[in-house]
Design an enzyme around this catalytic site. Structure first.
Site, short mmCIF file in Angstrom:
data_model
loop_
_atom_site.label_atom_id
_atom_site.label_comp_id
_atom_site.label_asym_id
_atom_site.label_seq_id
_atom_site.Cartn_x
_atom_site.Cartn_y
_atom_site.Cartn_z
N SER A 55 36.85 -34.36 72.17
CA SER A 55 37.93 -33.42 72.22
C SER A 55 37.35 -32.81 73.32
CB SER A 55 38.40 -32.44 70.35
OG SER A 55 38.16 -33.07 69.22
N HIS A 70 44.21 -35.62 71.51
CA HIS A 70 43.61 -36.46 71.52
C HIS A 70 44.05 -38.00 71.82
CE1 HIS A 70 39.96 -34.95 68.62
NE2 HIS A 70 40.92 -34.18 68.83
N HIS A 94 39.20 -39.62 63.08
CA HIS A 94 38.61 -38.58 62.71
C HIS A 94 39.32 -39.01 61.63
CE1 HIS A 94 38.98 -36.02 66.65
NE2 HIS A 94 37.27 -35.83 66.71
N TYR A 99 38.74 -36.61 59.10
CA TYR A 99 39.89 -35.35 58.32
C TYR A 99 41.39 -36.48 58.26
CZ TYR A 99 40.12 -33.67 63.13
OH TYR A 99 40.04 -33.64 64.34
N GLU A 100 41.29 -37.12 59.14
CA GLU A 100 43.17 -38.03 59.34
C GLU A 100 42.87 -38.85 58.41
OE1 GLU A 100 44.28 -38.19 63.57
OE2 GLU A 100 42.29 -37.94 64.21
N ALA A 135 33.31 -32.41 70.49
CA ALA A 135 32.90 -30.50 70.48
C ALA A 135 32.93 -30.00 69.39
CB ALA A 135 34.66 -30.45 70.40
N MET A 143 32.67 -32.32 64.01
CA MET A 143 33.01 -33.67 62.65
C MET A 143 33.45 -35.43 62.68
SD MET A 143 36.56 -30.64 61.75
CE MET A 143 36.20 -29.45 61.82
N SER A 144 32.83 -35.20 64.05
CA SER A 144 32.38 -37.24 64.35
C SER A 144 31.92 -37.57 64.71
CB SER A 144 33.47 -37.08 65.98
OG SER A 144 33.03 -35.76 66.82
N ASN A 178 32.08 -23.05 70.19
CA ASN A 178 32.18 -22.32 69.35
C ASN A 178 30.52 -22.53 68.52
OD1 ASN A 178 33.47 -24.49 67.79
ND2 ASN A 178 32.38 -23.26 66.73
N HIS A 194 41.34 -24.97 66.20
CA HIS A 194 40.99 -25.95 67.20
C HIS A 194 41.96 -26.07 68.90
CE1 HIS A 194 41.90 -30.57 67.81
NE2 HIS A 194 42.35 -30.08 68.49
N1 HPA Z 1 32.79 -26.80 62.80
C1 HPA Z 1 33.03 -28.32 62.86
N2 HPA Z 1 33.67 -28.71 63.71
C2 HPA Z 1 34.19 -28.44 65.07
C3 HPA Z 1 32.91 -27.07 64.64
C4 HPA Z 1 32.76 -26.07 64.19
O1 HPA Z 1 32.47 -24.76 63.97
N3 HPA Z 1 33.61 -26.62 66.88
C5 HPA Z 1 34.78 -27.97 67.00
N4 HPA Z 1 33.82 -28.80 65.92
#
Ligand code: HPA
Length: 276
Positions: free
Chosen positions: A33, A64, A86, A88-89, A116, A214-215, A238, A250
């Site tokens: 991402s 994406h 992903h 989650y989709e 990311a 998440m990937s 982050n 996001h």
């Molecule tokens: N958690 C999960 N997925 C992420 C994060 C996070 O803090 N930052 C970027 N993708």
């Protein structure tokens, strides 16, 4: 695995082979991402939208795009995949399997995964990169569940060296030589789509994670199953929830990924001729 899946892998491979001329890529990159900028650096680029590739993921998330860019990066024949689905989709693992197995069917040997991620350690800061040395699958599923297709790989693929030792060494040396800051650590994957709670972040730290996202873990599992070598890194967008005062979203992820992307692009460009 169904005949349709096997057919899709063959058909998509043939579409790509039919469009990339004399290119013989031995390396592919899946962009995380906000890291799509690298795709613009491909020379003599041939762009193939995923919709032209049977069985490929149909993408829905902002940031994406779903395109394959084939061409030369740092003089190296490369396949760059911009955008992936992903988990989650969807519950459907077939599209990602198609994508990874097409990479293998193309004769590629090495897959560079990027993502990311949130940092779980104070010394790994926003905007920096972490080379992935290993992973922890906290997604609650494994894409290889279901009947095994022996044509692609074995029932019980080992994950002792999921992230290739030799390639890691090469990536680390490249970063050192070129003065590009690169941490190393364990990537822990949660399924999302919600970001974690501070308690979950503490758990992830306790489990041994250094960055969270998440990937990349499903990609790695499918790729190791069919014996692609894996190397990769996380771009830190982050601090994990509760580890700093910043708000996590996001949009924030995409914005900070753009900062990390500068060094990411530099690292990949420098490393490609050595990794491939
Ligand atoms: N958690 C999960 N997925 C992420 C994060 C996070 O803090 N930052 C970027 N993708």
């Amino acid at each position: 695995m169904s005949d349709t899946h096997t057919q899709n892998v063959k058909k998509s491979r043939d579409v790509i082979l039919g469009r990339i001329g004399t290119l013989k890529p031995k390396i592919a990159i899946i962009l995380g991402s906000g890291l799509g900028g690298l795709a613009e650096r491909v020379e003599n680029a041939v762009t193939i939208p995923y919709v032209d590739l049977p069985g490929f993921p149909v993408l829905t998330i902002a940031g994406h795009a779903g395109i394959l860019i084939a061409g030369k990066l740092s003089g190296v024949d490369t396949l760059v995949f911009k955008g992936r689905k992903h988990f989650y989709e969807t519950h459907d693992t077939a599209p990602l399997k198609t994508m990874i197995r097409v990479i293998k069917a193309m004769g590629v040997e090495t897959l560079f995964l990027s993502n990311a991620a949130g940092s779980l350690r104070p010394h790994i800061k926003v905007g920096e990169m972490m080379m992935i040395t290993d992973h922890i699958n906290c997604m609650g599923f494994n894409p290889l569940v279901g009947p095994n297709d022996d044509a692609f790989g074995s029932r019980f693929p080992p994950m002792t060296e999921a992230w290739d030792h030799e390639l890691r060494q090469k990536l680390k040396e490249t970063a050192q030589k070129k003065g590009i800051p690169l941490h190393k650590g364990v990537y822990i994957a949660f399924r999302g789509p919600s970001f974690e709670t501070p308690a979950e972040i503490r758990m992830a730290q306790g489990m041994g994670g250094d960055a969270i996202g998440m990937s990349s873990v499903p990609e790695c599992l499918i790729a190791r199953h069919c014996d692609l070598k894996i190397v990769g890194c996380s771009c830190i967008t982050n601090m994990g929830a509760g580890l700093s005062d910043e708000k996590i979203s996001h949009e924030h992820t995409l914005e900070n990924a753009a900062h990390a992307a500068v060094n990411f692009e530099k690292l990949v460009m420098e490393a490609l001729p050595i990794l491939s």
